[in-house]
Design an enzyme around this catalytic site. Structure first.
Site, PDB file in Angstrom:
ATOM      1  CE  LYS A   1       0.761   1.645   4.332  1.00 46.12           C
ATOM      2  NZ  LYS A   1       1.727   2.660   4.513  1.00 46.12           N
TER       3      LYS A   1
ATOM      4  CG  ASP B   1      -0.932   0.022   8.333  1.00 44.50           C
ATOM      5  OD1 ASP B   1      -1.737   0.901   8.679  1.00 44.50           O
ATOM      6  OD2 ASP B   1       0.246   0.263   7.999  1.00 44.50           O
TER       7      ASP B   1
HETATM    8  P1  ATP Z   1       4.088  -0.146   7.734  1.00 46.72           P
HETATM    9  O1  ATP Z   1       3.942   0.660   6.479  1.00 46.72           O
HETATM   10  O2  ATP Z   1       2.832  -0.880   8.140  1.00 46.72           O
HETATM   11  O3  ATP Z   1       4.751   0.614   8.864  1.00 46.72           O
HETATM   12  P2  ATP Z   1       6.520  -1.283   6.828  1.00 46.72           P
HETATM   13  O4  ATP Z   1       6.434  -1.430   5.349  1.00 46.72           O
HETATM   14  O5  ATP Z   1       7.245  -0.068   7.334  1.00 46.72           O
HETATM   15  O6  ATP Z   1       5.063  -1.337   7.396  1.00 46.72           O
HETATM   16  P3  ATP Z   1       7.071  -4.075   7.163  1.00 46.72           P
HETATM   17  O7  ATP Z   1       7.820  -4.416   5.933  1.00 46.72           O
HETATM   18  O8  ATP Z   1       5.648  -4.477   7.201  1.00 46.72           O
HETATM   19  O9  ATP Z   1       7.227  -2.505   7.473  1.00 46.72           O
HETATM   20  O10 ATP Z   1       7.848  -4.742   8.399  1.00 46.72           O
HETATM   21  C1  ATP Z   1       8.417  -4.081   9.450  1.00 46.72           C
HETATM   22  C2  ATP Z   1       8.957  -5.083  10.487  1.00 46.72           C
HETATM   23  O11 ATP Z   1       8.108  -6.210  10.637  1.00 46.72           O
HETATM   24  C3  ATP Z   1      10.325  -5.619  10.119  1.00 46.72           C
HETATM   25  O12 ATP Z   1      11.174  -5.294  11.174  1.00 46.72           O
HETATM   26  C4  ATP Z   1      10.177  -7.105   9.983  1.00 46.72           C
HETATM   27  O13 ATP Z   1      11.218  -7.829  10.592  1.00 46.72           O
HETATM   28  C5  ATP Z   1       8.855  -7.420  10.656  1.00 46.72           C
HETATM   29  N1  ATP Z   1       8.093  -8.456   9.916  1.00 46.72           N
HETATM   30  C6  ATP Z   1       7.432  -9.463  10.458  1.00 46.72           C
HETATM   31  N2  ATP Z   1       6.854 -10.223   9.530  1.00 46.72           N
HETATM   32  C7  ATP Z   1       7.136  -9.683   8.352  1.00 46.72           C
HETATM   33  C8  ATP Z   1       6.817 -10.019   7.008  1.00 46.72           C
HETATM   34  N3  ATP Z   1       6.075 -11.086   6.717  1.00 46.72           N
HETATM   35  N4  ATP Z   1       7.259  -9.201   6.038  1.00 46.72           N
HETATM   36  C9  ATP Z   1       7.994  -8.099   6.341  1.00 46.72           C
HETATM   37  N5  ATP Z   1       8.343  -7.753   7.581  1.00 46.72           N
HETATM   38  C10 ATP Z   1       7.920  -8.531   8.587  1.00 46.72           C
END
Ligand code: ATP
Length: 294
Positions: free
Chosen positions: A11, A137
């Site tokens: 997203k 989210d």
């Molecule tokens: P958001 O936009 O919701 O803040 P994000 O894109 O910044 O999300 P994600 O990639 O969803 O961040 O992941 C952040 C943290 O979650 C990482 O530190 C990661 O280790 C942990 N994590 C746990 N499961 C997953 C997964 N399936 N994919 C990615 N990260 C994961």
């Protein structure tokens, strides 16, 4: 063997406003969420033996309860014990910790998949109510499409599909922790707030240019001074003809919206050739009419 292939889509936030810091430390937000067609691939397999296993192509990701995909499976399998287990194979394409909700989307796909594979019969709304226990989210990632998110992100109002756009995503090689961004945000001292209501109106009217002009993310007040590369990527996108360019979520990924494929391809090539961003993708808005593709 019962198995299912799923796409967990990323997203972006077309608008992100923070209203206030709450007593519990969370922030009240108003965001416009948009699914894009960059996705992780998941395969779910029912196993004879109980228990959940996760295998992933990304060695740095945990494969146990710390993985959001695991947590999603655990949540439903504990509530609806069947004696069987689940094997999850996760192929990551969405950059991790990028502001693209990759982990939340993996969790949402597992909720939808387990519901189908185990014949649980839960409605989308019932899945969304459980999803918030995994992360703010995750309910939106179950819903997908264009939506207004309020509260901590879990109060959702579906909007009509935003007018079609080509999207370039570029993640600079910096690590931005969500906790750092919110911890350093002065929600009561923000000089400018994006006009989320006007952007909702532009989407309802199908006015692509106005929607893009109204883009704004108050979290950039924290991240841009700390990581000027975010503004540099934005400038490249605008120079290449983007209608608007902005950081997604708490960053550091920057996205640009384009009305023509050629301009988006040009920006994609420029960013790929340069050194500002490590991960660069060319994609488009996901429209909910294709929701059968999950
Ligand atoms: P958001 O936009 O919701 O803040 P994000 O894109 O910044 O999300 P994600 O990639 O969803 O961040 O992941 C952040 C943290 O979650 C990482 O530190 C990661 O280790 C942990 N994590 C746990 N499961 C997953 C997964 N399936 N994919 C990615 N990260 C994961």
């Amino acid at each position: 063997m019962r198995e299912l292939n799923l796409k967990a889509m990323a997203k972006i936030n077309l608008g992100l406003d923070v209203l206030r810091r709450r007593e519990d430390g969370y922030h009240d937000l108003r965001m416009i969420m948009q699914t894009v067609c960059l996705y992780d691939q998941l395969t779910l397999r029912v196993t004879e033996e109980p228990g959940i296993t996760v295998s992933t192509n990304l060695g740095s990701l945990p494969a146990d309860e710390r993985n959001l995909a695991y947590r999603a499976a655990q949540l439903l399998l504990e509530e609806f014990p069947s004696g069987h287990g689940l094997q999850i194979t996760l192929k990551k394409h969405i950059p991790v910790a990028a502001g693209l909700a990759g982990g939340s989307s993996d969790a949402a796909a597992v909720l939808v998949g387990v519901n189908r594979l185990f014949g649980l019969g839960l409605t989308r709304g019932e899945l969304m109510r459980r999803a918030v226990r995994i992360g703010a989210d995750v309910p939106y990632c179950v819903m997908r499409g264009t939506a207004l998110a309020e509260g901590i992100g879990e109060k959702l109002t579906r909007l009509p599909n935003a007018p079609a756009c080509h999207v370039v995503l570029a993640k600079p090689p910096v690590h931005v922790s969500t906790a750092y961004v919110y911890g350093n945000l002065h929600a009561d001292r923000l000089e400018r707030h994006p006009d989320i209501d006007a952007q909702v109106q532009a989407i309802r009217e199908g006015d692509r240019r106005r929607m893009a002009e109204l883009m704004g993310n108050v979290l950039e007040t924290v991240t841009v001074p700390a990581y000027p590369v975010i503004a540099e990527i934005r400038e490249v996108m605008m120079r290449c003809g983007a209608m608007g360019a902005m950081m997604s979520g708490s960053g550091p990924t920057v996205f640009g919206l384009f009305d023509e494929q050629e301009k988006a391809e040009y920006a994609y090539r420029e960013l790929r050739a340069g050194s500002l961003a490590k991960d660069v993708f060319l994609t488009r808005f996901f429209q909910t009419a294709d929701s059968s593709s999950l």
